[in-house]
Design a protein around this motif. Structure first.
Motif, short mmCIF file in Angstrom:
data_model
loop_
_atom_site.label_atom_id
_atom_site.label_comp_id
_atom_site.label_asym_id
_atom_site.label_seq_id
_atom_site.Cartn_x
_atom_site.Cartn_y
_atom_site.Cartn_z
N VAL A 164 -14.07 -7.09 1.71
CA VAL A 164 -14.28 -8.22 2.60
C VAL A 164 -14.92 -9.39 1.86
N SER A 165 -15.86 -9.09 0.95
CA SER A 165 -16.57 -10.15 0.24
C SER A 165 -15.63 -10.97 -0.64
N ARG A 166 -14.55 -10.36 -1.10
CA ARG A 166 -13.59 -11.06 -1.96
C ARG A 166 -12.25 -11.29 -1.29
N GLY A 167 -12.10 -10.87 -0.05
CA GLY A 167 -10.86 -11.09 0.69
C GLY A 167 -9.66 -10.39 0.10
N VAL A 168 -9.89 -9.24 -0.55
CA VAL A 168 -8.78 -8.49 -1.16
C VAL A 168 -8.41 -7.32 -0.27
N PRO A 169 -7.19 -6.79 -0.41
CA PRO A 169 -6.79 -5.64 0.42
C PRO A 169 -7.58 -4.39 0.05
N ILE A 170 -7.66 -3.48 1.00
CA ILE A 170 -8.25 -2.17 0.74
C ILE A 170 -7.19 -1.13 1.06
N ALA A 207 -6.08 -7.96 -7.60
CA ALA A 207 -7.13 -6.98 -7.39
C ALA A 207 -7.08 -6.42 -5.97
N TYR A 208 -7.53 -5.20 -5.83
CA TYR A 208 -7.65 -4.56 -4.52
C TYR A 208 -8.64 -3.41 -4.67
N VAL A 209 -9.06 -2.86 -3.54
CA VAL A 209 -10.00 -1.74 -3.52
C VAL A 209 -9.28 -0.51 -3.00
N VAL A 210 -9.41 0.59 -3.71
CA VAL A 210 -8.87 1.88 -3.26
C VAL A 210 -10.04 2.75 -2.81
N VAL A 211 -9.92 3.31 -1.62
CA VAL A 211 -10.93 4.20 -1.06
C VAL A 211 -10.28 5.57 -0.84
N ALA A 212 -10.86 6.60 -1.45
CA ALA A 212 -10.26 7.93 -1.39
C ALA A 212 -11.31 9.00 -1.08
N ASN A 213 -10.85 10.10 -0.51
CA ASN A 213 -11.76 11.23 -0.28
C ASN A 213 -12.03 11.96 -1.59
N HIS A 214 -13.16 12.66 -1.62
CA HIS A 214 -13.67 13.25 -2.87
C HIS A 214 -13.96 14.73 -2.61
N GLN A 215 -13.11 15.63 -3.13
CA GLN A 215 -13.32 17.05 -2.87
C GLN A 215 -12.96 17.95 -4.04
N SER A 216 -12.58 17.37 -5.18
CA SER A 216 -12.13 18.19 -6.30
C SER A 216 -12.22 17.39 -7.59
N GLU A 217 -12.36 18.10 -8.72
CA GLU A 217 -12.27 17.42 -10.02
C GLU A 217 -10.87 16.86 -10.26
#
Length: 248
Positions: A182-188, A81-91
């Motif tokens: 951070v709560s699960r110690g997984v990469p972002i 598991a990991y977390v992906v963080v992305a910008n939001h500007q289009s459908e």
């Protein structure tokens, strides 16, 4: 930047052709998804229900001349598991990211699940559907359900801006993704794109060109604070969006 924005009637017609293929096929495909999807384990269900996303991306290229250039795919973890963080500007990103991160659970607004057929099928992908009118409750739901998804080994996709932000603006990035990682110690993993230059939010017209997508190196979170991780993610997103020409 899009090289040419003249010929608005031609662009409208190309957008109309895209819509003629997009909407009817989406509704038709939702029917077998609703019939077969509940019978499948989650990973197989995700693969089946998101097959249509490859059509969406190819259809955009054929109808609207809108392609994709991807850099850094190797930074996505191969397992776990990991977390992906992305910008939001289009459908656009909601269509493309399901072909890039497989499987995934996405954080979205609850109203999408109420759309007949499409929303019902979307609910089978175990999204975290937030009621944005209840901020405190939404954060609690995000943390509880997000931790459940991560504990199940499912990558989580979050748009920390919360809503689509016009090209040229950064908006405020919430810390939900960093808090979960951070709560699960997984990469972002930060991901930036400039799709808003070619398919602006809520726009019927799509401009021809090539969307640039950059996947950043996975950021380790073990032993680090939420603020520290969030600052690193936000810094990478801002710098990369400037390089892509979607941030002033």
């Amino acid at each position: 930047m899009p090289a040419q924005r003249s010929g608005s009637m031609w662009l409208y017609l190309r957008g109309l052709l895209y819509a003629v293929g997009f909407y009817p096929l989406t509704m038709l495909f939702a029917i077998p998804c609703l019939l077969i999807g509940p019978l499948l384990p989650f990973r197989a269900r995700f693969k089946f229900l998101t097959l249509i996303n490859y059509f969406y991306i190819d259809w955009l290229r054929i109808c609207c001349g809108l392609g994709v250039e991807l850099k850094g795919r190797e930074h996505l973890p191969k397992e776990g598991a990991y977390v992906v963080v992305a910008n939001h500007q289009s459908e656009w990103e909601t269509l493309y990211f399901q072909t890039l991160i497989r499987p995934q659970a996405v954080v979205l607004k609850r109203e999408l699940l109420r759309i007949p057929l499409f929303g019902w099928a979307l609910a089978l992908l175990r999204p975290i559907a937030l009621d944005r009118s209840k901020r405190r409750g939404a954060l609690k739901q995000l943390l509880e359900q997000g931790q459940q998804r991560l504990d199940s080994g499912i990558p989580l996709l979050i748009f920390p801006q919360g809503t689509r932000v016009p090209v040229g603006q950064m908006g405020k990035l919430n810390k939900g993704g960093a808090m979960l990682a951070v709560s699960r110690g997984v990469p972002i993993v930060p991901v930036a794109h400039n799709a808003g230059l070619y398919w602006p939010g809520n726009s019927f017209v799509k401009y021809p060109g090539t969307v640039q997508v950059s996947v950043g190196p996975a950021i380790q979170t073990e032993g680090r604070s939420v603020d520290e991780v969030h600052a690193e993610v936000a810094g990478w997103l801002e710098q990369t969006m400037r390089e892509q020409g979607s941030l002033e």
